[in-house]
Every structure is written in C-alpha cells, then in structure tokens.
Design a protein around this motif. Structure first.
Motif, PDB file in Angstrom:
ATOM      1  N   ILE A 194      44.190 -17.645 -68.922  1.00  0.00           N
ATOM      2  CA  ILE A 194      42.764 -17.437 -68.672  1.00  0.00           C
ATOM      3  C   ILE A 194      42.014 -17.621 -69.976  1.00  0.00           C
ATOM      4  O   ILE A 194      42.336 -17.008 -71.014  1.00  0.00           O
ATOM      5  N   ALA A 195      41.005 -18.459 -69.978  1.00  0.00           N
ATOM      6  CA  ALA A 195      40.190 -18.686 -71.170  1.00  0.00           C
ATOM      7  C   ALA A 195      39.280 -17.481 -71.364  1.00  0.00           C
ATOM      8  O   ALA A 195      38.436 -17.180 -70.537  1.00  0.00           O
ATOM      9  N   ALA A 196      39.472 -16.707 -72.523  1.00  0.00           N
ATOM     10  CA  ALA A 196      38.697 -15.487 -72.753  1.00  0.00           C
ATOM     11  C   ALA A 196      37.552 -15.717 -73.716  1.00  0.00           C
ATOM     12  O   ALA A 196      36.483 -15.115 -73.591  1.00  0.00           O
ATOM     13  N   GLY A 197      37.742 -16.548 -74.685  1.00  0.00           N
ATOM     14  CA  GLY A 197      36.702 -16.748 -75.667  1.00  0.00           C
ATOM     15  C   GLY A 197      35.592 -17.615 -75.142  1.00  0.00           C
ATOM     16  O   GLY A 197      35.811 -18.554 -74.396  1.00  0.00           O
ATOM     17  N   LYS A 198      34.361 -17.243 -75.554  1.00  0.00           N
ATOM     18  CA  LYS A 198      33.245 -17.999 -75.058  1.00  0.00           C
ATOM     19  C   LYS A 198      33.172 -19.371 -75.698  1.00  0.00           C
ATOM     20  O   LYS A 198      32.424 -20.238 -75.292  1.00  0.00           O
ATOM     21  N   TRP A 199      33.895 -19.569 -76.754  1.00  0.00           N
ATOM     22  CA  TRP A 199      33.900 -20.904 -77.375  1.00  0.00           C
ATOM     23  C   TRP A 199      34.774 -21.915 -76.612  1.00  0.00           C
ATOM     24  O   TRP A 199      34.781 -23.085 -76.907  1.00  0.00           O
ATOM     25  N   VAL A 200      35.529 -21.392 -75.651  1.00  0.00           N
ATOM     26  CA  VAL A 200      36.382 -22.300 -74.832  1.00  0.00           C
ATOM     27  C   VAL A 200      35.483 -23.024 -73.795  1.00  0.00           C
ATOM     28  O   VAL A 200      34.793 -22.378 -73.010  1.00  0.00           O
ATOM     29  N   VAL A 201      35.538 -24.378 -73.850  1.00  0.00           N
ATOM     30  CA  VAL A 201      34.727 -25.188 -72.936  1.00  0.00           C
ATOM     31  C   VAL A 201      35.563 -25.507 -71.687  1.00  0.00           C
ATOM     32  O   VAL A 201      36.675 -26.022 -71.806  1.00  0.00           O
ATOM     33  N   LEU A 202      35.044 -25.090 -70.563  1.00  0.00           N
ATOM     34  CA  LEU A 202      35.729 -25.350 -69.282  1.00  0.00           C
ATOM     35  C   LEU A 202      35.190 -26.666 -68.657  1.00  0.00           C
ATOM     36  O   LEU A 202      33.976 -26.881 -68.613  1.00  0.00           O
ATOM     37  N   HIS A 203      36.127 -27.504 -68.242  1.00  0.00           N
ATOM     38  CA  HIS A 203      35.751 -28.787 -67.632  1.00  0.00           C
ATOM     39  C   HIS A 203      36.092 -28.741 -66.138  1.00  0.00           C
ATOM     40  O   HIS A 203      37.123 -28.173 -65.744  1.00  0.00           O
ATOM     41  N   PRO A 204      35.265 -29.414 -65.318  1.00  0.00           N
ATOM     42  CA  PRO A 204      35.494 -29.359 -63.863  1.00  0.00           C
ATOM     43  C   PRO A 204      36.747 -30.131 -63.423  1.00  0.00           C
ATOM     44  O   PRO A 204      37.312 -29.841 -62.394  1.00  0.00           O
ATOM     45  N   ASN A 205      37.196 -31.134 -64.228  1.00  0.00           N
ATOM     46  CA  ASN A 205      38.359 -31.928 -63.804  1.00  0.00           C
ATOM     47  C   ASN A 205      39.121 -32.355 -65.053  1.00  0.00           C
ATOM     48  O   ASN A 205      38.641 -32.209 -66.191  1.00  0.00           O
ATOM     49  N   ILE A 206      40.237 -32.958 -64.818  1.00  0.00           N
ATOM     50  CA  ILE A 206      41.113 -33.350 -65.915  1.00  0.00           C
ATOM     51  C   ILE A 206      40.533 -34.507 -66.707  1.00  0.00           C
ATOM     52  O   ILE A 206      40.709 -34.594 -67.932  1.00  0.00           O
ATOM     53  N   THR A 207      39.804 -35.410 -65.960  1.00  0.00           N
ATOM     54  CA  THR A 207      39.250 -36.576 -66.649  1.00  0.00           C
ATOM     55  C   THR A 207      38.243 -36.158 -67.681  1.00  0.00           C
ATOM     56  O   THR A 207      38.223 -36.623 -68.817  1.00  0.00           O
ATOM     57  N   SER A 208      37.382 -35.177 -67.297  1.00  0.00           N
ATOM     58  CA  SER A 208      36.358 -34.697 -68.246  1.00  0.00           C
ATOM     59  C   SER A 208      37.015 -34.009 -69.429  1.00  0.00           C
ATOM     60  O   SER A 208      36.567 -34.135 -70.577  1.00  0.00           O
ATOM     61  N   CYS A 209      38.074 -33.300 -69.179  1.00  0.00           N
ATOM     62  CA  CYS A 209      38.763 -32.565 -70.287  1.00  0.00           C
ATOM     63  C   CYS A 209      39.420 -33.555 -71.230  1.00  0.00           C
ATOM     64  O   CYS A 209      39.388 -33.382 -72.459  1.00  0.00           O
ATOM     65  N   CYS A 210      40.024 -34.661 -70.649  1.00  0.00           N
ATOM     66  CA  CYS A 210      40.743 -35.596 -71.515  1.00  0.00           C
ATOM     67  C   CYS A 210      39.817 -36.384 -72.405  1.00  0.00           C
ATOM     68  O   CYS A 210      40.256 -36.959 -73.416  1.00  0.00           O
ATOM     69  N   GLU A 211      38.530 -36.404 -72.012  1.00  0.00           N
ATOM     70  CA  GLU A 211      37.594 -37.109 -72.877  1.00  0.00           C
ATOM     71  C   GLU A 211      37.510 -36.438 -74.259  1.00  0.00           C
ATOM     72  O   GLU A 211      37.183 -37.080 -75.255  1.00  0.00           O
ATOM     73  N   ASP A 212      37.781 -35.102 -74.301  1.00  0.00           N
ATOM     74  CA  ASP A 212      37.797 -34.419 -75.610  1.00  0.00           C
ATOM     75  C   ASP A 212      39.025 -34.844 -76.424  1.00  0.00           C
ATOM     76  O   ASP A 212      39.048 -34.663 -77.657  1.00  0.00           O
ATOM     77  N   LEU A 213      40.027 -35.438 -75.688  1.00  0.00           N
ATOM     78  CA  LEU A 213      41.229 -35.907 -76.386  1.00  0.00           C
ATOM     79  C   LEU A 213      41.299 -37.426 -76.246  1.00  0.00           C
ATOM     80  O   LEU A 213      42.298 -38.011 -75.828  1.00  0.00           O
ATOM     81  N   HIS A 214      40.207 -38.140 -76.515  1.00  0.00           N
ATOM     82  CA  HIS A 214      40.074 -39.575 -76.283  1.00  0.00           C
ATOM     83  C   HIS A 214      41.096 -40.370 -77.079  1.00  0.00           C
ATOM     84  O   HIS A 214      41.376 -41.512 -76.778  1.00  0.00           O
ATOM     85  N   TYR A 215      41.630 -39.831 -78.099  1.00  0.00           N
ATOM     86  CA  TYR A 215      42.592 -40.570 -78.918  1.00  0.00           C
ATOM     87  C   TYR A 215      43.992 -40.474 -78.326  1.00  0.00           C
ATOM     88  O   TYR A 215      44.942 -40.987 -78.882  1.00  0.00           O
ATOM     89  N   ILE A 216      44.121 -39.740 -77.215  1.00  0.00           N
ATOM     90  CA  ILE A 216      45.431 -39.629 -76.548  1.00  0.00           C
ATOM     91  C   ILE A 216      45.327 -40.367 -75.193  1.00  0.00           C
ATOM     92  O   ILE A 216      44.306 -40.271 -74.512  1.00  0.00           O
ATOM     93  N   ASP A 217      46.412 -41.017 -74.801  1.00  0.00           N
ATOM     94  CA  ASP A 217      46.434 -41.748 -73.535  1.00  0.00           C
ATOM     95  C   ASP A 217      46.253 -40.743 -72.405  1.00  0.00           C
ATOM     96  O   ASP A 217      46.775 -39.637 -72.453  1.00  0.00           O
TER      97      ASP A 217
END
Length: 830
Positions: A799-822
C-alpha cells in the motif's frame, strides 16, 4: 772581722726572685735601678750609688717553678668561692714569708758588694736574739731590705727588735761576724764571699732571758690598713715575719701584716730608711724611681669599703682581720637576700656541708634548706651588689613585692616551704581556692577543702584566710570569671543545690550528688550560671523551648500538653498540643506536645488555620487538622495537567482520580471544569483545557489526535470505550481534530492523507487497508507495482502510504515514468 770587697771583674751573685737563677744569666743582663736613690749620708759612707736588680726571664726559671707560675695564673683567672679566700690568704702569706728566706735581693747584693756596708738586721731565723751586720759573707735576707727592717747601728737594731732582751742582744751582737746557726738565709757562694768562722772573743756576760709573752710593739709600720688586691682583702702596714722567725716558735705568723706600705720609713731614732722592693701593696712607681704609698685606712672596714666596694663588706673585713689562728671566724652577716629561683629570701650564712663533703671546706650552696636563727642559709654573699636586708619581711617587701608577703616570709623560714602557709590561694584550672598546706598534716584537708602545697616555682599575689569570708574574697577577687556559687561550693567541698543548664540534653539539672534527687547532677563547669529554680534556668538558658515542657523535662514530671492547637509545618496542618497516641479527648488530633517556645497556641483548628496558615486553602487546613477526616471532596490541579479529587473515601467516582493533597495547595475547586479552566499555577502553562477535562473525568472528547507512536492519528474516546481507533492522550498540550483525515493532514502531512486516515481508523493494522487497481513506481526494483498489500498477488508492491507516491490508473501510464526501460520489462514479474 774579715770583709771582702767585690771586684768589678767578678760577676754579681745569683739572684732569686720566685726561683733560683744562674749567676751567668744574671751577669749577662744590664742592671736597672730598683728602689729609691741612697741619701747623702749613704753616699758619704761609700755605699753604692744605685741598687740594681735583674728581672729573670721565664726561660731561666726551673721547670718546676714555671709550672707553679702557670698554676698561679690559672688560679687568678678562675673565680673563687669567697670563703676559699681565707685559705688563699693563708697560702699567700706563707709564700711571702718563704720569700723572706730567698737569696739576697738586687739591692742587698749591690749593697753587699761594697766593703763599707754597715747595715744591721735582726737574726730572726737563728733564734739567737741578736742583730747581725750585713757583710758579703753574711748578707741580710732579702725581705729585710724589701720591708725596711735594717738599722744603721747595732744599738738601734737591738732596741727596735729585741727590747725585751736588750742586754743579751747588745752583748752578743758586738763583733758578730761568724756564720749564724739555724736555718737563716746565708749565701753559700765561695766565689762571691768568704765568711770568717772564728768564734767570738769573749762569752756572753749573762744567760739569755725568757722570751716575751707578746710580740714587740715597736716594729716598723703604722698598723693602718691598705688593699691587697691579689688576696681580695685588706692588710696592715707592718712587716711580714716568717713562721720560723717568730719570737715564739709555737705561734703562727700574723696574717694581717701585709708588709710595710710606705716607701720611706722613719724609726724612733730619726733614721730614714728606703723601702727596697714591693710589699704587696698597690701603687705605681713614682717619677724618681720609688714606689707610691698606697691609700691607708684606720680600720679594715674602711679599707674594705673604699678599696673593695664590689665585695661583701662582712666577708672582706673578716678575711682581712684574720690573724692566722684557725679558720676565718665568719659565718655571714645573718642578713637576708632574695632567692628568685625559689621565691623566697635567704640568710647570708654558709649552709652546712653534706655528709660526704669535707667539713673544713666552705660551701656556698646546698640543695637542702639549712637554717640559721629560723631562716634558711643560702650561702655567704660575696659581692656587694647583692642587696641585704635586716629581716625576711624587709627583703620580701623590697625584692618580691609581687608575691604575697606572708607566702614569701613563710618560705623564707626553715621548713616553711615544706609545711605551707595554711592560707587559701586561687587555682584557675579548677575554678576553686586551694589551701597551701601539706595534705597529710591537717584534718580539714580530708573533709572538703583541697590542700596542695604551692610549688617553689609558683607564686600568688595574695593569700586568703581559711574561713568562709576568706573563701568569699578569694573567689570574688582572683576568680571573678568563675561562678561565685560554684567557687564557694567546690572550695569547701559541698554542693550548691542550684540549677544549671545542660545544652546537650536541652534540660536544666540541679547541682547535687547523683542519685540524691531526680534532677541531680554534679556541675564541672566553673563558668556555668546557677539559678534558684528550674523555671529561671529554662527561661534564661533554654528560652527557645516550650517553657512548661522544659520545666517538666528538667524535673522529670509528666507533661500532657495544653490541648490547644499549634502549626505543624511539616504536615501542613494545625496539630493539637498533646502527646501523640494518648488517651486524651480528640486524641486523633494530637501530634505531640509543642517543643518550641515560639509555637503559637490557638483554641481550635479553624482559628489556627485562619491565623497561622492563611497561605493555604482554609478547607484543606481544617480537614487535615481533623484526625478523622477523609478529605474535602474538592478538586485540585496537579502537574500532569489534570485535576484530582481530594478524598480518601472509596469508591472513587468512575473516570476520576482520587488522592489526598500531598503538601499544601492554595485553592481547592468544587468541579473539574472549574479546576481545568483556572489558571492555577499547579497546571502546566500550555495545558489544553479539553484535555484536562477529558482526562480528569474520563469522558473523552471524541476528537482525533496524533497517536503517541507518531505513525497515525487516534480518537480520544470516553473511558471504557475499547474501539481500535481509540487511545488515551498523555500530553496535556494535545490538540484535537474532528476527523482522522483532518488529523493526518495537520499532524502527518508527509503521508498520504487518504491512506493515513484509513490506517488510523483501522487502528494501525496494515492488512486491513483496502487495495486499489492503481500502479506506482518502485524505484528500488525499477519496476511498476500495483497498489495492494505485498504478497497478496504477484504484481502487488504494498500500500502506498507516502503522499509523494504517484498513483497511475494503468500500467502504461506508470511505465512512462520508466521510459528508458522496455515496456515488457516495466511490469514487475510475479
């Protein structure tokens, strides 16, 4: 008569001055003038122009005589006992008399060298009662010329020295030129003279008469007195007669004669004689070569006063007037002089010698106390600087005036120091007066008084009679720093029965023998103050104590107290003045009798509290002063930020805290809200009134506050509520919030408020948190994970407790934060 003149080519006969000197040594020195010049008549008769003598050198003397002279010098340098001078005088006189028999002096030798010498002298050495002519073969003894004993004619010699047998002397002296029998001083020197040994031409016409019964009165000399400094005495102006030459062979030579003192002597026939040589008298040589006549005095006393002023007069006179018969009859003046060492005056007399000492030897000191006419002989005074007094009283007054006269006079009597004065003297160490007496000699010393002899080294300025008035005066004058009653009682060996303080025990005792009374104790402090009653003693010396209690404790009486109230500061109350645990009425209020004199007593507890304890709550003071009370039932604040009920009654109201006040407080409150809303100094300065009320009554606030663990918020529920979200705050300054999320936003702003609120509401149990279909980046794993409890599914990352944790609605949106990874590698693999 055959005579023989001396030749200039011959050496002068050997001279003897204190010993024999060889002729060659005498002849090797130049002559010097000795004595006075001869008169005109002497020059007309062909006598020598001068009389010469030769002073012998010390090296010329025989070794034995050198040793004798050395001993004489040491004796002169050594101080002598004054009585030893009599023996010294006797020895000096014998030596002078012996010197009379020495060989011819220089003047006589010079005279005998002349063929025209016609001096006549008495033959005292031969016992023939005749006069002899001075010839080279029979020179006169040296003392004859030294003391002016020679005469110009035979008749004048016989008339002057043998007047009692004048006829025999004149008949047998005529033509007398042969050697004289006896031990006379004849010169046996063939080289110097020839003696005609022929017999007289005719026998004496009559047999010798009997010797006189007294010495001749016509001997030369004035019989006056002059100083003999060598012998420390005065001697008479008369010739010294040798013991062997005395007309009465059994008589001793007169030690009073010291030789003729005048340089020029005129005898009865008017003939003037010259003093040849010294006589023992003092006087410097005159300018014409003669001696100076010493000062003459009519009596030995005047001579001693004038010439020996530094000597004791009596000793000097007795030594001077001693004629040689027996010992000097002088036992001192009998007067008194001071003996500072023993604090007394002693007499001027010789103490007896000890048993093992020579009884004939005088002694000037003794360890004992020999007496003379009631006094103590301290030794014969030798110096005039020692002041003498007619009696011990005068001596004590003049020399020991700082000492009690009776003490000094008693010590100055024989046995006085050993017996004592039987007078009182002060003893500062004990604060009493003591009798100066031998304890074994008086009954009074064993029935109270203390007897102790004063040491000879000790003294007192005043003694007092052994009587009540004497004791009173001794204590008052010399022991003024001591309690007079103590001094009198201790001196006479009695008890005062007065009262004195004992600070260690805080009571007063009575001065009496222990065991004779309940308060008896013997006082040993000389400076203590006595009182007639225990009340006076307690009031003067123990004023800080309760006076009734002090008197009761001093007299060993039972004390029940006053029954009134006094402040018990230790327990912050008013206590009743009565023994604790006693059987008195209202004994529960008794806290013990008041011990301090400054304790203020009140009739009741209310009056005591209002007057003496106004700084504290009146209700609390009165309640505490009641030994049966259980508390006031009112509220008082404490440092924990709550209000407590002052009661020991049970049961305590639900949710409240019950406890009797410990110490004292200034204010009590009727209700908790009143207590918490007050600004009482006992509460913390920033206390939250809501907290105080909620904790004090146990009702809670239903508000949310930061949990003590600091990871969530909790709800302040009412006492007894056991919900998972409930907790009791411990900080009086706690802030309350209406909702959990509101508490998280304010108190835990670094956390995700939604997650924090859910975590708080569920009591801090992570497993109970709800998961979502959202994703967030797990930067450690460099992958995206789903927001759900870790382990519940393969892709859950927690469970993400810290408010600095950004929650994404789907995996595609989350992976954009890791654009340098396939993208195929972005999702975490189950």
């Amino acid at each position: 008569m055959k005579t023989r003149t001396s030749s200039s080519s011959r050496a002068l006969p050997a001279l003897a001055v204190g010993g024999a000197i060889c002729a060659s040594a005498a002849a090797s020195r130049p002559p010097r003038t000795w004595g006075r010049q001869p008169s005109q008549s002497q020059r007309a008769q062909g006598r020598p122009e001068t009389m010469t003598s030769f002073a012998p050198r010390r090296d010329d003397l025989p070794q034995q005589q050198q040793q004798q002279q050395q001993r004489r010098r040491q004796q002169r340098q050594t101080p002598r006992n004054p009585l030893e001078r009599t023996t010294l005088h006797r020895r000096l006189h014998r030596r002078r008399a012996q010197r009379v028999g020495d060989p011819t002096p220089p003047s006589a030798a010079a005279s005998s060298s002349s063929s025209s010498s016609s001096w006549w002298y008495p033959n005292w050495s031969g016992g023939t009662n005749v006069c002899l002519l001075d010839t080279p073969g029979r020179p006169m003894p040296s003392y004859m010329s030294q003391q002016n004993l020679m005469k110009e004619t035979m008749d004048s010699c016989c008339d002057g020295y043998y007047w009692w047998d004048l006829e025999h002397c004149t008949d047998n002296s005529a033509g007398e030129d042969a050697a004289v029998d006896g031990d006379g001083p004849l010169v046996a020197n063939d080289a110097a003279a020839e003696v005609d040994t022929s017999s007289p031409t005719s026998p004496p016409t009559s047999p010798p008469t009997s010797p006189p019964s007294s010495s001749p009165t016509s001997l030369p000399g004035s019989k006056e007195w002059y100083a003999d400094y060598e012998g420390f005495r005065c001697v008479q102006d008369c010739p010294i007669i040798p013991e062997s030459s005395s007309p009465n062979s059994s008589a001793h030579p007169d030690l009073r004669c010291g030789g003729l003192a005048s340089p020029s002597v005129t005898v009865a026939n008017g003939t003037s004689f010259v003093a040849l040589g010294g006589t023992g008298a003092s006087g410097a040589a005159s300018s014409d070569g003669g001696g100076t006549t010493p000062a003459l005095h009519p009596t030995a006393e005047e001579c001693c006063r004038s010439q020996f002023s530094y000597l004791a007069l009596g000793l000097c006179v007795a030594s001077s007037e001693h004629d040689g018969e027996g010992d000097v009859d002088y036992s001192g003046s009998g007067e008194y002089y001071v003996d500072y060492e023993n604090g007394r005056c002693v007499q001027d007399c010789a103490p007896p010698a000890s048993d093992d000492a020579d009884p004939s030897a005088p002694s000037s000191s003794s360890s004992s106390d020999p007496s003379s006419a009631g006094g103590i002989c301290g030794g014969i005074v030798a110096e005039s600087s020692t002041a003498l007094y007619a009696n011990a009283t005068a001596c004590c007054s003049a020399r020991l005036s700082y000492m009690d006269p009776f003490l000094c006079e008693t010590r100055s009597e024989a046995g006085g120091a050993e017996e004592g004065t039987f007078r009182l003297y002060p003893r500062a160490s004990s604060g009493t007066c003591v009798i100066d007496y031998d304890p074994s000699h008086a009954i009074i010393c064993s029935i109270g008084y203390t007897c102790d002899l004063l040491s000879p080294k000790s003294w007192v300025s005043k003694l007092y009679p052994v009587s009540p008035s004497g004791v009173e005066e001794c204590c008052r004058v010399d022991l003024s720093h001591v309690n007079p009653s103590y001094c009198r009682a201790k001196t006479m060996g009695i008890v005062s029965r007065k009262w004195f303080v004992n600070y260690a025990e805080g009571v007063c005792h009575q001065d009496c023998e222990v065991g004779t009374g309940p308060s008896c104790a013997l006082n040993a402090d000389p400076a203590v103050t006595y009182y007639d009653t225990p009340q006076e003693c307690c009031s003067s010396k123990l004023g800080y104590r309760s006076q009734p209690l002090c008197v009761a404790d001093s007299t060993h009486a039972v004390y029940e107290g006053t029954g009134r109230y006094y402040v018990d500061y230790r327990n912050s109350r008013c206590a009743r003045d009565c023994p604790a645990g006693g059987n008195a009425t209202n004994a529960a209020d008794c806290a013990g009798v008041a011990e301090d004199s400054n304790a203020v007593l009140h009739d009741d507890a209310a009056g005591c509290c209002a007057t003496s304890m106004s700084y504290m709550s009146q209700e609390l003071c009165e309640d505490r002063s009641n030994g049966t009370a259980t508390g006031t039932g009112m509220y008082y604040p404490i440092s924990a930020g709550i209000c407590v009920k002052d009661t020991s009654a049970t049961p305590c109201p639900s949710g409240e805290t019950c406890q009797r006040v410990d110490g004292w407080v200034s204010t009590l409150y009727d209700a908790i809200a009143e207590c918490c809303d007050s600004d009482d100094y006992a509460l913390p300065s920033n206390v939250n009134p809501k907290y105080c009320r909620a904790v004090s009554d146990g009702t809670g606030t239903d508000g949310w506050f930061l949990h003590p663990d600091g990871d969530r918020c909790a709800k302040h529920c009412a006492s007894g509520d056991e919900g998972v979200e409930c907790a009791a705050p411990s900080d009086p300054t706690t802030s309350y919030h209406p909702t959990a999320q509101g508490c998280c936003l304010v108190e835990l702003g670094h956390l995700n408020s939604r997650t924090c609120a859910e975590f708080s509401e569920k009591g801090g149990i992570l497993e109970d948190l709800a998961e979502t279909a959202e994703y967030y980046v797990d930067w450690i794993r460099q992958a995206c994970v789903r927001n759900c409890p870790e382990g519940s599914a393969g892709e859950c990352g927690g469970i993400a407790a810290g408010k600095w944790v950004v929650l994404h609605p789907n995996i595609t949106s989350c992976c954009e934060d890791l654009h340098y990874i396939d993208e195929t590698d972005c999702l975490v693999k189950p």
